[in-house]
Design an enzyme around this catalytic site. Structure first.
Site, PDB file in Angstrom:
ATOM      1  N   GLU A  90       0.832  -1.198   0.000  1.00  0.00           N
ATOM      2  CA  GLU A  90       0.000   0.000   0.000  1.00  0.00           C
ATOM      3  C   GLU A  90       0.870   1.253   0.000  1.00  0.00           C
ATOM      4  O   GLU A  90       1.995   1.230   0.499  1.00  0.00           O
ATOM      5  CB  GLU A  90      -0.897   0.009   1.245  1.00  0.00           C
ATOM      6  N   CYS A 103       3.525   8.624   0.684  1.00  0.00           N
ATOM      7  CA  CYS A 103       4.142   7.718   1.650  1.00  0.00           C
ATOM      8  C   CYS A 103       4.258   6.354   0.953  1.00  0.00           C
ATOM      9  O   CYS A 103       3.256   5.754   0.580  1.00  0.00           O
ATOM     10  CB  CYS A 103       3.242   7.655   2.879  1.00  0.00           C
ATOM     11  N   CYS A 110       7.038  -6.799   6.491  1.00  0.00           N
ATOM     12  CA  CYS A 110       8.189  -6.254   7.223  1.00  0.00           C
ATOM     13  C   CYS A 110       8.685  -7.288   8.214  1.00  0.00           C
ATOM     14  O   CYS A 110       7.872  -7.945   8.872  1.00  0.00           O
ATOM     15  CB  CYS A 110       7.789  -4.979   7.966  1.00  0.00           C
ATOM     16  N   CYS A 114       7.650  -4.916  15.076  1.00  0.00           N
ATOM     17  CA  CYS A 114       7.340  -3.954  16.137  1.00  0.00           C
ATOM     18  C   CYS A 114       5.892  -4.243  16.569  1.00  0.00           C
ATOM     19  O   CYS A 114       5.015  -4.399  15.708  1.00  0.00           O
ATOM     20  CB  CYS A 114       7.461  -2.525  15.619  1.00  0.00           C
ATOM     21  N   CYS A 117       2.666  -2.306  15.256  1.00  0.00           N
ATOM     22  CA  CYS A 117       2.537  -2.010  13.823  1.00  0.00           C
ATOM     23  C   CYS A 117       1.911  -3.182  13.073  1.00  0.00           C
ATOM     24  O   CYS A 117       2.387  -4.313  13.156  1.00  0.00           O
ATOM     25  CB  CYS A 117       3.912  -1.685  13.253  1.00  0.00           C
ATOM     26  N   CYS A 333      -0.327   5.940  10.309  1.00  0.00           N
ATOM     27  CA  CYS A 333       0.930   5.274  10.653  1.00  0.00           C
ATOM     28  C   CYS A 333       0.663   3.926  11.299  1.00  0.00           C
ATOM     29  O   CYS A 333      -0.120   3.824  12.243  1.00  0.00           O
ATOM     30  CB  CYS A 333       1.710   6.095  11.663  1.00  0.00           C
TER      31      CYS A 333
HETATM   32  N1  SAH Z   1      10.173   0.840   9.224  1.00  0.00           N
HETATM   33  C1  SAH Z   1      10.217   2.282   9.139  1.00  0.00           C
HETATM   34  C2  SAH Z   1       9.144   2.804   8.231  1.00  0.00           C
HETATM   35  C3  SAH Z   1       7.737   2.639   8.763  1.00  0.00           C
HETATM   36  S1  SAH Z   1       7.199   4.224   9.031  1.00  0.00           S
HETATM   37  C4  SAH Z   1      10.187   2.863  10.503  1.00  0.00           C
HETATM   38  O1  SAH Z   1      10.052   2.106  11.464  1.00  0.00           O
HETATM   39  O2  SAH Z   1      10.355   4.062  10.650  1.00  0.00           O
HETATM   40  C5  SAH Z   1       5.788   4.056   9.907  1.00  0.00           C
HETATM   41  C6  SAH Z   1       5.826   4.930  11.150  1.00  0.00           C
HETATM   42  O3  SAH Z   1       4.632   4.677  11.884  1.00  0.00           O
HETATM   43  C7  SAH Z   1       6.958   4.554  12.082  1.00  0.00           C
HETATM   44  O4  SAH Z   1       7.393   5.692  12.777  1.00  0.00           O
HETATM   45  C8  SAH Z   1       6.269   3.589  13.016  1.00  0.00           C
HETATM   46  O5  SAH Z   1       6.980   3.409  14.188  1.00  0.00           O
HETATM   47  C9  SAH Z   1       4.956   4.275  13.202  1.00  0.00           C
HETATM   48  N2  SAH Z   1       3.895   3.398  13.666  1.00  0.00           N
HETATM   49  C10 SAH Z   1       3.805   2.069  13.495  1.00  0.00           C
HETATM   50  N3  SAH Z   1       2.669   1.592  14.057  1.00  0.00           N
HETATM   51  C11 SAH Z   1       2.031   2.664  14.570  1.00  0.00           C
HETATM   52  C12 SAH Z   1       0.783   2.814  15.239  1.00  0.00           C
HETATM   53  N4  SAH Z   1      -0.013   1.780  15.466  1.00  0.00           N
HETATM   54  N5  SAH Z   1       0.438   4.059  15.622  1.00  0.00           N
HETATM   55  C13 SAH Z   1       1.229   5.115  15.354  1.00  0.00           C
HETATM   56  N6  SAH Z   1       2.394   5.025  14.721  1.00  0.00           N
HETATM   57  C14 SAH Z   1       2.795   3.809  14.330  1.00  0.00           C
END
Ligand code: SAH
Length: 342
Positions: A90, A103, A110, A114, A117, A333
């Site tokens: 996406e 974006c 991935c 985390c 996410c 995000c």
């Molecule tokens: N792998 C990279 C790119 C992903 S960016 C990274 O970790 O930066 C996506 C962003 O959204 C990252 O900052 C991630 O930590 C954040 N993110 C992931 N899950 C989220 C959630 N449930 N709520 C808010 N931010 C989130």
């Protein structure tokens, strides 16, 4: 067979030279693709009919196929793309009125897992190719019928685990004769892959760097970002960021999603400030977005956010509370899953 979006300008030049054509034909081709978003060789009207036929017969033009487009109440758009081997990713187009940000995903799925996410919850499929990364952006510009001002590598996947293709994509986007997108309009977001940050320190194009930190100490960060933090613990990460800052002079954005009673205690804010002392970061506080795989994780309520911000203010740390975008279409995000459910 060669594929246009998988090639550099030099690679295209070589092909034209082999065909006894002048080198600048490559620049003409790049103008059609990257500036005008014309992907059909037969529509490239300043090339001869013979050359257009030759291009069609010899260089593929693979593009992501749009499966679904959703539009949020706030104007954010989400695109679901079909790639080779049934992989899906996406991308999100954020509309800020006078400018737009794309974006983009760098991996299908991935491997970082985390816990907050959704992308990680669905596992890892594979790295995207240069052309698949570029294709998302170019197709969005085509649908948008105008140039998009910024690109952020903040979609699905960890950009620095696909570093070679990421850097090739950035060179192409930045190339004056290709997409001509300024370095300041390109942002890499990483969960803290130190070798990637080190390579970016020496990279010739000064793009922006964002780091998803979300926790100021190893105990908490190991829980939230187990794969990232087991490999690259916070103090080492902070040192790599300080080195990057001292070498490049660039300010770094730190992403911190506030999760209720997990990482939103005032002590966490003090610890965060201490860890980043000397870095002069810009902190992006993100309201946590709910994800289906972890219903127990909740967004911090207003008073907890206020208390956290009060500490940062007291310590003179620059921050912003980011407005959430596109959560009604699962485009905010952490919500990208690359499936057809939303
Ligand atoms: N792998 C990279 C790119 C992903 S960016 C990274 O970790 O930066 C996506 C962003 O959204 C990252 O900052 C991630 O930590 C954040 N993110 C992931 N899950 C989220 C959630 N449930 N709520 C808010 N931010 C989130």
């Amino acid at each position: 067979m060669n594929d246009a979006l998988e090639m550099s300008r030099e690679g295209l030049q070589e092909i034209f030279l082999k065909w006894n054509e002048p080198k600048f034909r490559a620049d003409q081709l790049c103008q059609w693709i990257y500036a005008k978003k014309i992907f059909n060789y037969h529509d490239m009207s300043n090339l001869s009919k013979e050359l257009r036929d030759k291009l069609s017969g010899n260089i593929l033009m693979s593009l992501p196929v749009l499966i679904k487009q959703l539009k949020s109440r706030d104007g954010t758009k989400k695109f679901l793309w079909q790639l080779n081997n049934n992989n899906r990713v996406e991308s999100v187009l954020l509309d800020h009125g006078n400018y737009k940000t794309a974006c983009i995903s760098t991996q299908a799925g991935c491997p970082m897992k985390c816990i907050f996410c959704e992308t990680g919850a669905n596992g890892f499929k594979r790295n995207l190719t240069q052309g698949e990364i570029l294709g998302q952006f170019l197709m969005m510009e085509k649908f948008n019928k105008a140039d998009i001002n910024n690109i952020v590598f903040m979609g699905m996947g960890e950009p620095f685990l696909n570093e070679e293709n990421l850097f090739k994509v950035i060179r192409i986007l930045n190339d004056k004769k290709m997409r001509n997108l300024g370095a300041r309009h390109i942002t890499i977001s990483t969960c803290g892959i130190i070798p990637g940050i080190e390579d970016l320190t020496g990279f010739e194009i000064p793009v922006r760097l964002s780091v998803s930190l979300h926790a100021p100490n190893d105990i908490l960060r190991n829980k939230l970002m187990p794969v990232a933090n087991n490999n690259y613990p916070v103090q080492k990460l902070a040192n790599a960021l300080k080195f990057y800052r001292s070498k490049t002079g660039e300010r770094i954005t730190i992403e911190y999603a506030l999760i209720d009673r997990v990482n939103d205690f005032p002590e966490n804010a003090y610890e965060l400030a201490a860890l980043l002392d000397g870095l002069e970061p810009y902190i992006n506080l993100i309201p946590f977005n709910a994800i289906p795989s972890r219903p127990e994780l909740k967004r911090s309520d207003e008073s907890r956010v206020k208390n956290f911000m009060a500490v940062l203010r007291e310590l003179n740390i620059e921050f912003e509370l980011r407005r959430e975008r596109g959560s009604d279409i699962m485009a905010a995000c952490g919500q990208l899953a690359g499936n057809n459910k939303q």
